[in-house]
Write a protein that holds these residues in place. Sequence first.
Motif, PDB file in Angstrom:
ATOM      1  N   ALA A  22       4.834  -5.693  -9.294  1.00 56.23           N
ATOM      2  CA  ALA A  22       5.116  -4.829  -8.252  1.00 56.23           C
ATOM      3  C   ALA A  22       4.593  -3.356  -8.154  1.00 56.23           C
ATOM      4  N   LYS A  23       5.133  -2.736  -9.463  1.00 57.81           N
ATOM      5  CA  LYS A  23       4.716  -1.349  -9.543  1.00 57.81           C
ATOM      6  C   LYS A  23       3.332  -1.115  -9.750  1.00 57.81           C
ATOM      7  N   ILE A  24       2.642  -1.994 -10.582  1.00 59.14           N
ATOM      8  CA  ILE A  24       1.113  -2.001 -10.692  1.00 59.14           C
ATOM      9  C   ILE A  24       0.564  -2.074  -9.316  1.00 59.14           C
ATOM     10  N   ASN A  25       0.810  -3.022  -8.513  1.00 58.07           N
ATOM     11  CA  ASN A  25       0.559  -3.273  -7.416  1.00 58.07           C
ATOM     12  C   ASN A  25       0.624  -1.969  -6.367  1.00 58.07           C
ATOM     13  N   ASP A  26       1.799  -1.380  -6.495  1.00 60.37           N
ATOM     14  CA  ASP A  26       2.131  -0.215  -5.683  1.00 60.37           C
ATOM     15  C   ASP A  26       1.318   0.886  -6.203  1.00 60.37           C
ATOM     16  N   PHE A  27       1.398   1.420  -7.612  1.00 58.95           N
ATOM     17  CA  PHE A  27       0.332   2.328  -8.103  1.00 58.95           C
ATOM     18  C   PHE A  27      -0.890   2.246  -7.707  1.00 58.95           C
ATOM     19  N   THR A  28      -1.497   1.178  -7.845  1.00 56.04           N
ATOM     20  CA  THR A  28      -3.035   0.734  -7.485  1.00 56.04           C
ATOM     21  C   THR A  28      -3.454   1.253  -6.263  1.00 56.04           C
ATOM     22  N   HIS A  29      -2.643   0.616  -5.184  1.00 50.54           N
ATOM     23  CA  HIS A  29      -2.780   1.156  -3.799  1.00 50.54           C
ATOM     24  C   HIS A  29      -2.456   2.570  -3.479  1.00 50.54           C
ATOM     25  N   GLN A  30      -1.654   3.351  -4.222  1.00 51.21           N
ATOM     26  CA  GLN A  30      -1.293   4.675  -3.926  1.00 51.21           C
ATOM     27  C   GLN A  30      -2.305   5.814  -4.495  1.00 51.21           C
ATOM     28  N   HIS A  31      -2.930   5.113  -5.894  1.00 49.54           N
ATOM     29  CA  HIS A  31      -3.673   6.278  -6.716  1.00 49.54           C
ATOM     30  C   HIS A  31      -5.074   5.858  -6.965  1.00 49.54           C
ATOM     31  N   HIS A  32      -5.390   4.524  -6.762  1.00 49.60           N
ATOM     32  CA  HIS A  32      -6.835   4.220  -7.444  1.00 49.60           C
ATOM     33  C   HIS A  32      -7.633   3.914  -5.954  1.00 49.60           C
ATOM     34  N   ALA A  33      -8.751   4.562  -6.147  1.00 52.88           N
ATOM     35  CA  ALA A  33      -9.826   4.527  -5.147  1.00 52.88           C
ATOM     36  C   ALA A  33     -10.388   3.156  -4.714  1.00 52.88           C
ATOM     37  N   GLU A  34     -10.093   2.153  -5.656  1.00 54.91           N
ATOM     38  CA  GLU A  34     -10.730   0.785  -4.979  1.00 54.91           C
ATOM     39  C   GLU A  34      -9.591  -0.150  -5.135  1.00 54.91           C
ATOM     40  N   PRO A  35      -8.392  -0.005  -4.480  1.00 49.74           N
ATOM     41  CA  PRO A  35      -7.134  -1.135  -4.534  1.00 49.74           C
ATOM     42  C   PRO A  35      -7.890  -2.458  -4.427  1.00 49.74           C
ATOM     43  N   HIS A  36      -8.424  -2.717  -3.550  1.00 51.03           N
ATOM     44  CA  HIS A  36      -9.134  -3.927  -2.994  1.00 51.03           C
ATOM     45  C   HIS A  36      -9.427  -4.800  -4.465  1.00 51.03           C
ATOM     46  N   MET A  37      -9.493  -4.204  -5.636  1.00 45.15           N
ATOM     47  CA  MET A  37     -10.189  -4.807  -6.761  1.00 45.15           C
ATOM     48  C   MET A  37      -9.045  -5.458  -7.325  1.00 45.15           C
ATOM     49  N   LEU A  38      -7.796  -5.147  -6.919  1.00 50.49           N
ATOM     50  CA  LEU A  38      -6.672  -5.771  -7.498  1.00 50.49           C
ATOM     51  C   LEU A  38      -6.559  -7.428  -7.347  1.00 50.49           C
ATOM     52  N   SER A  39      -6.150  -8.326  -8.182  1.00 50.17           N
ATOM     53  CA  SER A  39      -5.892  -9.408  -7.884  1.00 50.17           C
ATOM     54  C   SER A  39      -4.801  -9.761  -6.782  1.00 50.17           C
ATOM     55  N   GLY A  40      -3.761  -9.062  -7.027  1.00 52.24           N
ATOM     56  CA  GLY A  40      -2.713  -9.111  -6.000  1.00 52.24           C
ATOM     57  C   GLY A  40      -1.789 -10.261  -6.099  1.00 52.24           C
ATOM     58  N   HIS A  41      -0.706 -10.358  -5.166  1.00 49.53           N
ATOM     59  CA  HIS A  41       0.331 -11.253  -5.346  1.00 49.53           C
ATOM     60  C   HIS A  41       0.086 -12.822  -5.260  1.00 49.53           C
ATOM     61  N   VAL A  42      -0.588 -13.414  -4.232  1.00 50.58           N
ATOM     62  CA  VAL A  42      -1.071 -14.752  -4.240  1.00 50.58           C
ATOM     63  C   VAL A  42      -1.965 -15.117  -5.522  1.00 50.58           C
TER      64      VAL A  42
END
Length: 210
Positions: A22-42
Amino acid sequence: MDYELLTQFSDQYTSKEGPLLAKINDFTHQHHAEPHMLSGHVQGQLLKMFSQMIRPRRILEIGTFTGYSALCLAEGLTDDGMLHTIEFREETAAIAQEFFNRSVYKNQVKLHTGNAAEIIPQLNETWDLVFIDADKVGYINYFELVLPQVRKNGFILADNIFFHGEALKENAKGKSAKAVKTFNDFINQRTDIEKVVLTVRDGLYLIRKI
């Protein structure tokens, strides 16, 4: 079927991610320019469960990003298992390493920084599971590099095979969309593997080496 409703249902009825994820998810969406690249929850929970089902001793991930998918995959490792993950961008690799250091799997995750096409041949391992999620133009090359090193009945997962729907079109536009479409056709035509398309998130190709 309403895709947005389906996505909401999948998210709601899938086991929740752990606190570090959850912290990686939050950090990526708050600080990375390309958060859509995250695999994400499901998708992350799918990777975790698949790894737990096959209990791999050696995992290779091509495309670390901020470390989310690697830590999901690591949850299925055997006690003596190791996950090698490759990230091209040094800044992104540094972020992932910080999260790996906070994980219970920190001694089972080896991060390599640089060109995957150069690093893969140097890894003297037999892979039980490979996750391809790097630059789309390199997908066929990555597949051909790793397949000889995958054990019989081992698995390869390739991410983003829909490429936001663009790779499904007859006349795909854009370098990445065209590359993914070519990769999909390449995999579909092979007879030395079994494969199934998973319609999770942006599409996953699940491939078994015969």
